[in-house]
Write a protein that holds these residues in place. Structure first.
Motif, PDB file in Angstrom:
ATOM      1  N   THR B 691      -0.925   1.260   3.035  1.00  0.00           N
ATOM      2  CA  THR B 691      -0.514   1.314   4.182  1.00  0.00           C
ATOM      3  C   THR B 691      -0.952   2.670   5.470  1.00  0.00           C
ATOM      4  O   THR B 691      -0.033   2.385   6.652  1.00  0.00           O
ATOM      5  N   GLN B 877       8.700   3.532   1.128  1.00  0.00           N
ATOM      6  CA  GLN B 877       9.983   4.594   1.975  1.00  0.00           C
ATOM      7  C   GLN B 877      10.888   4.942   0.618  1.00  0.00           C
ATOM      8  O   GLN B 877      11.698   5.736   0.884  1.00  0.00           O
ATOM      9  N   ASP B 878      10.874   4.148   0.248  1.00  0.00           N
ATOM     10  CA  ASP B 878      12.158   4.340  -1.284  1.00  0.00           C
ATOM     11  C   ASP B 878      11.778   5.483  -1.891  1.00  0.00           C
ATOM     12  O   ASP B 878      12.417   6.630  -2.805  1.00  0.00           O
ATOM     13  N   ASP B 882       6.979   7.928   3.603  1.00  0.00           N
ATOM     14  CA  ASP B 882       6.589   7.974   5.462  1.00  0.00           C
ATOM     15  C   ASP B 882       5.759   8.026   6.138  1.00  0.00           C
ATOM     16  O   ASP B 882       4.522   7.461   6.353  1.00  0.00           O
ATOM     17  N   ILE B 885       2.772   5.350   5.493  1.00  0.00           N
ATOM     18  CA  ILE B 885       2.755   4.871   5.954  1.00  0.00           C
ATOM     19  C   ILE B 885       2.275   5.543   7.844  1.00  0.00           C
ATOM     20  O   ILE B 885       3.013   6.112   7.791  1.00  0.00           O
ATOM     21  N   LYS B 887       2.269   4.562  11.663  1.00  0.00           N
ATOM     22  CA  LYS B 887       3.687   3.760  12.333  1.00  0.00           C
ATOM     23  C   LYS B 887       2.632   3.519  13.548  1.00  0.00           C
ATOM     24  O   LYS B 887       2.727   2.503  14.493  1.00  0.00           O
ATOM     25  N   GLN B 898       8.809  -4.917   5.269  1.00  0.00           N
ATOM     26  CA  GLN B 898       9.856  -3.164   4.757  1.00  0.00           C
ATOM     27  C   GLN B 898      10.492  -2.806   5.869  1.00  0.00           C
ATOM     28  O   GLN B 898      11.654  -2.272   6.534  1.00  0.00           O
ATOM     29  N   ALA B 904      14.766  -2.091   5.063  1.00  0.00           N
ATOM     30  CA  ALA B 904      15.808  -0.487   5.848  1.00  0.00           C
ATOM     31  C   ALA B 904      16.600  -0.348   5.830  1.00  0.00           C
ATOM     32  O   ALA B 904      16.907   0.754   6.195  1.00  0.00           O
ATOM     33  N   LYS B 910      16.907   6.502  -3.217  1.00  0.00           N
ATOM     34  CA  LYS B 910      15.712   7.052  -2.491  1.00  0.00           C
ATOM     35  C   LYS B 910      15.052   8.329  -4.091  1.00  0.00           C
ATOM     36  O   LYS B 910      16.195   9.180  -4.312  1.00  0.00           O
TER      37      LYS B 910
END
Lengths: 196, 1003
Positions: B691, B877-878, B882, B885, B887, B898, B904, B910
């Motif tokens: 990712t 993301q959970d 982030d 990951i 961008k 995702q 989303a 979380k």
């Protein structure tokens, strides 16, 4: 500097066939386009062995080239020469796209020898071991019971087997069980090789 | 009575005697006997009780089709239930017990069921035990289990061993009778490699019993010569005691070889399962004689005519001295003639045909046997053995014309080809009206991948019964099979057999034809499952038209014999009841194996040490020698902890953690996956797989990465090290190495086949040891060889060099929050490095630590663990990842998934830390409950525990969990009901419990 030790340190067993862990060998995995001149030159030049065809092994002395898949060769050499051979291959490959990597310690090699060797092996691998289709110079990537293994015949009664190092004990126990007293099948050993 | 006579007995060795016991009674037999022939030689007519009515039952057949004579064989670790006496070869000191009797075979309380038989009709279970519902489990089933059922389950470990054997050959011939042998010969003469499987101990089949002349020689002499010839052929292998158990797609044939059943003291495996690949299969499986359905046809002493002949000729056992033969065909006359010639009194041959038979009848008449044509058995009387037979006209309702005392009845309802193996893989059948049997339809064979047939039939299995037809057809079948695989058969003459003309058979499905209900409800179709003519008729009346439904409703043919004797009679009875022709009713499905095979043979060699491969690291034996408690991780065994003397595991884990945090610990991390990814496109490839961005990683540096599948779910994580411009080393989880390797290959081979990347799995090339703790650097510096200072080798860097004289790669990565070095050396020197570290580390207080300490320490640091925080439904993301990951990247596997609305959604649970309010440890997997009930009436949940431990560092319970809007609810206390009845309270906190600033690892 400690001495490298193979997984089972030359363990042996005498049964229907003789089973031996045959110590450390230099093994280099070469992935590349087997038709490319640079790849062929790297394999044959470093080992001094002719290029094998599909499902074949070529050998000369302690060195061998095993065909493992359409884009993979296994280069076998003396364990202590492996860095040297690998360097030679890298030089020979130059910028050609290929992957040559030392796998000597990742694997264990066994020998299974004797007139019942085929019968012993045929208890564990589904590959066709008939002399008509599988003779010296041929290699198979198959399985022994529950683990992957590759094997070839050095001569009509001598198998060389390689498997992952972590399952060496399992492989050895399997081979000893298959070569256990009273379990002779007499399928290959009883039947003379068919004249072709 | 049944006894051994002085003549006959071609298979037994009278010079030696064997002793055995049946229900504890001592008996004697000879080598070559089956248990059945030996029991009969000892006049043991009663051998068991039937399944449902506990009726006395005797031996009815002489081979694999036997429904009654099932025994418990052996004792203790060699005990085995449901062994057929007819296929059990006698050995010295054999111990057999009859089944389904209580308290004894002679006196059985369950026989009361027979009196109640009118209350136990077909479908009895379905009709009676339906209500009340709860009664099934607690009342009905326990009672039924006590009163029904055959053998007992073994209680001990099986003391025997088993194995497989893989064979690849041109042609497999199933059946070593005259047809199979001739087929094998002509196939082999055509150049094919042939493997013959014969289920009994003797090649040659039943022709030597039935007699005849082939090529001018008596059949048995012809077979002996034929066997001699085949043994000399290099391309023929014959295996006796090896049943062809099943035929499957792609020419796969299963063989079941019984190696030591006849000689249990012999060394070696008991059974061998042959897994055969053949280009062509020929089934020469013979035929099975059908019983006749008359009242009392299940009494001990009523036997198939061919079986009675087998016992006489093969074993020298005369089953009765005063015998009545009932038949609808000529073959049974052979039994009458053989019995008469051996000295028995054959009282009658009751031939259901008004005109009787052919030359065999003539011969019987010449021997002085009385033959009554158009006659039938009305009823057999007797208790535990045959006493009398009531004789009536076949075309009657059963009114007795006379009653004759006798001690045995031989019956023959005609023969059915053994079509089982032909049918296993889809071969279709024809109904042969003349012979009244189903036989293989050569036009519709089982077909292979090329659409051509790969199974053919020979001999009686083909539907030929005259010896002349059998030998000619078998010879041709072998040639044809050889031709089918591209051989060019040379001309060899087929053998010629002298013909014995036989008169046409009369189909007799009920005896007498108009038997009244009283007789029909005593006329058995399926002996083993106690199904009578009246049961099938009842099923038909109740609307069961399909043979498959009738089978299940009445249990016809569902016992361990799979209806070998009952199928045809049963479906003919159904057809008659429905008023439809037999072929339109059809047969039930034939499924492998032909007869039951042992569970041991199916397991093969896989037991004890080789039950499953155990993966060992190069340091495994050291762990073992130091009393490691193990944790299975995939097929690996990893040390969970190293308890000392009486130390509890929890205490050992706490000690190991404290030691790492305060001094230095060693972890065997060899199991970590190590994939080498190389090529001009390697960076691009890894950018797609992870990712985060990997292509920007500099050689000599490491980066933690997350891997998702195309559905966006997290599947693996690990540290990637860039080895050089084109090469990366990707560490995977211990259990994930093979899957992630396959995952990479799949994408490279199917989607990005034009990218220049090669992958190699180098997991096992290296032993990897984590040296962790504030004194880690000191320990490594003592061993020497490399500059491991913070300046030369900062956090998330790696270097190559030598440690303790061993070529090594050192990665400065930390999964514990402490100063940490992971050292990879060639596997063959892993143990040497480990012991060097243990030796040198003594002055620093070094200790090995296991996976539990590893887990606790990573949880203290808030690091996630694949398989704990993830379960295949969790996205990065959970987990608040982030930051890992990218961008910037246009794409990576999982990116698009995702972005889907559900992925989303802000309502996804979380990751948070959880701290119990009283310091206790939260139960594993506990759910946080919310207010109210959901649509299913269950308590609403709002989170769950993913990892929970006691932290010796913090001296309290710590946990991580996924919680609805968790990160926004810091400080809130949640309720976690435990399965122990307690409710645990835990506060939502940051998941990093220890050294949030990361100063300890960065020194």
């Amino acid at each position: 500097m400690s001495e490298p030790v193979s997984a089972l340190n030359h363990a042996g067993f005498d049964g229907l066939a003789k089973v031996t862990e045959c110590g450390l060998h230099g093994m280099i995995t070469l992935r590349g386009d087997l038709a490319a001149r640079a790849v062929k030159a790297a394999a044959t030049g470093a080992s001094g062995v002719k290029m094998p065809g599909p499902n074949e092994v070529q050998s000369k002395g302690d060195n061998a080239l095993c065909w493992m898949s359409p884009d993979e060769l296994l280069v076998i050499c003396d364990y202590k020469d492996v860095r040297q051979v690998l360097d030679k291959m890298h030089k020979s490959l130059g910028a050609a796209h290929a992957l040559a990597v030392d796998m000597s310690d990742a694997r264990t090699m066994f020998c299974v020898t004797g007139s019942s060797a085929r019968d012993v092996m045929a208890k564990l691998t589904p590959a066709d071991l008939s002399p008509a289709t599988f003779g010296p110079g041929q290699i198979r990537r198959s399985r022994l019971a529950q683990i992957p293994a590759a094997f070839w015949l050095e001569d009509d009664q001598s198998f060389r087997i390689i498997c992952f190092r972590s399952v060496a004990q399992y492989a050895f126990d399997l081979l000893c069980t298959a070569a256990g007293a009273g379990s002779d099948v007499g399928y290959f050993s009883a039947a003379p090789i068919r004249p072709t | 009575m049944s006894k051994r006579i002085a003549t006959q007995g071609r298979l037994i060795d009278r010079s030696r005697a064997l002793t055995f016991t049946f229900n504890g009674r001592d008996m004697r037999g000879h080598p070559g006997d089956t248990l059945a022939s030996a029991l009969l030689a000892n006049d043991q007519m009663l051998v068991g009780r039937s399944f449902k009515y506990h009726r006395p039952r005797g031996i009815v057949a002489s081979g694999a089709e036997e429904p009654n004579a099932l025994v418990n064989l052996g004792t203790g670790p060699s005990f085995e239930p449901n062994q057929r006496a007819t296929t059990t070869e006698l050995f010295d000191r054999l111990k057999a017990r009859s089944q389904n009797h209580w308290p004894s075979l002679e006196f059985d309380i369950g026989a009361i069921n027979a009196r109640l038989s009118r209350l136990l009709p077909a479908g009895f279970y379905y009709k009676t035990f339906l209500r009340p519902r709860a009664f099934w489990k607690h009342v009905y089933e326990p009672i039924i289990r006590q009163s029904a059922g055959l053998g007992q389950a073994p209680k001990d470990r099986d003391c025997d061993t088993y194995e497989y054997f893989y064979a690849t050959t041109d042609i497999v011939v199933v059946g070593g009778g005259i047809a199979g042998l001739l087929t094998a010969r002509s196939a082999a003469q055509s150049g094919a490699q042939v493997l013959v499987l014969e289920q009994t101990a003797h090649l040659g089949g039943r022709t030597p019993v039935d007699g005849g002349t082939v090529d001018g020689q008596p059949a048995s002499a012809f077979i002996d010569a034929l066997l001699e010839e085949l043994r000399a052929m290099a391309n023929v292998t014959m295996r006796s005691r090896c049943m062809g158990a099943g035929i499957y797609d792609h020419g796969f044939v299963l063989g079941y070889e019984r190696l030591t059943d006849h000689d249990p003291d012999a060394a070696g495996p008991r059974h061998r399962l042959w897994r055969i690949r053949a280009k062509q299969v020929i089934t020469a499986t013979g035929a099975i004689e059908r019983p006749l359905a008359f009242a009392g046809n299940d009494l001990p002493g009523v036997m198939l005519a061919s079986a009675m002949r087998d016992y006489l000729i093969n074993y020298g056992v005369m089953v009765g001295q005063r015998v009545i033969v009932a038949t609808n065909n000529d073959d049974a006359y052979r039994t009458a003639i053989a019995l008469k010639e051996a000295g028995a009194d054959v009282l009658r041959i009751l031939d259901a045909r008004d005109s009787g038979g052919g030359p065999l009848m003539q011969k019987a008449r010449e021997l002085g046997i009385r033959i009554d044509c158009g006659r039938a058995i009305g009823k057999v009387r007797g208790g535990k053995r045959v006493k009398k037979v009531k004789i009536c006209a076949q075309n009657s309702s059963g009114g007795a014309l006379e009653e004759v005392s006798c001690d045995a009845v031989a019956m023959s309802g005609g023969w059915s080809p053994v079509v089982h193996l032909w049918s296993h893989c889809g071969g279709k059948l024809l109904w042969d009206d003349g012979a009244a049997h189903f036989r293989p339809d050569p036009a519709r064979p089982p077909t292979g991948a090329d659409g051509n047939g790969f199974v053919s039939t020979a001999g009686a299995a083909h539907g030929d019964f005259a010896l002349g037809d059998i030998v000619a057809q078998a010879h041709e079948a072998g040639r044809k099979a050889a031709q089918a695989i591209g051989m060019k058969p040379k001309k060899h003459d087929a053998p010629i057999a002298a013909e014995t003309r036989e008169a046409r058979l009369l189909p007799v499905w009920l005896m007498p034809a108009g038997a009244n209900i009283g007789l029909r409800s005593k006329a058995w179709l399926d002996y083993q499952n106690d199904v009578k003519v009246s049961d099938v008729e009842l099923a038909a009346r109740e609307g069961y038209e399909s043979v498959e439904h009738t089978k299940r409703y009445t249990t016809l043919g569902m016992a361990t014999d799979q209806g070998k004797l009952s199928n045809i009679n049963g479906l003919a009875t159904l057809a008659n009841s429905l008023g439809t022709p037999i072929p339109s009713v059809g047969t039930t499905t034939f499924r492998p194996p032909y007869t039951p095979i042992s569970m041991g043979a199916i397991a093969g060699e896989a037991r004890d040490a080789i039950f499953q491969p155990l993966r060992c690291t190069p340091i495994h034996h050291w762990h073992e020698a130091h009393d490691a408690a193990w944790e299975p991780v995939g097929h690996w065994r990893r040390p969970y902890t190293y308890p000392r003397a009486d130390e509890a595991h929890a205490d050992a884990v706490a000690r190991e953690i404290k030691n790492v945090r305060q001094a230095v610990g060693l972890l065997d991390a060899s199991t970590l996956g190590k994939l080498i990814v190389k090529g001009p496109d390697a960076g691009k490839f890894l950018d797609m797989l992870y990712t985060n961005m990997m292509s920007t990683l500099q050689p000599g540096r490491c980066r933690y990465g997350l891997m998702c599948n195309e559905n966006g779910f997290l599947i693996d994580d690990g540290v990637v090290a860039r080895l050089d411009e084109q090469s990366f080393l990707c560490h995977t989880t211990s259990g994930g190495a093979d899957q992630i390797h396959a995952h990479m290959e799949e994408w490279l081979q199917t989607e990005w086949w034009d990218w220049q990347v090669y992958v190699a799995n180098a997991t096992e090339q290296f032993a990897q040891i984590a040296v962790v703790g504030p004194k880690a650097r000191k320990l490594l510096e003592k061993l020497g060889g490399m500059d491991l200072s913070a300046e030369t080798l900062p956090l998330m860097a790696w270097a190559e060099g030598e440690i303790a004289g061993i070529r090594a790669r050192v990665f400065r990565i930390s999964f514990s929050g402490e100063l940490s070095f992971e050292i990879a050396v060639p596997a063959s020197q892993g143990l040497a490095l480990w012991t060097a570290l243990i030796e040198a580390g003594r002055e620093f207080g070094v200790m090995p630590y296991g996976t539990e300490a590893l887990h606790v320490m990573r949880a203290e640091k808030g690091f996630i663990m694949i398989g704990d925080e993830t379960d295949g439904t969790v996205i990065p993301q959970d987990l608040g990842l982030d930051w890992a990951i990218s961008k910037k990247k246009e794409d990576y596997l999982g990116k698009r998934a995702q972005q889907r609305t559900h992925m989303a959604s802000p309502d996804r649970w979380k990751l948070v830390g959880l701290e119990t309010t009283d310091g206790t440890v939260l139960p594993e997997g506990a759910y946080a409950v919310g207010e109210g009930l959901n649509a299913n009436g269950q308590r609403v949940t709002q989170g769950r525990v993913t990892s929970t431990y006691y932290s010796p560092t913090l001296e309290r319970g710590i946990a991580m969990g996924l919680v609805l809007h968790g990160p926004e609810r810091m400080g809130e206390v949640l309720e976690f009901p435990g399965t122990d009845g307690q409710v645990y309270h835990a506060k939502i906190v940051d998941p990093v419990f220890y050294d949030k600033e990361g100063t300890k690892q960065n020194v």
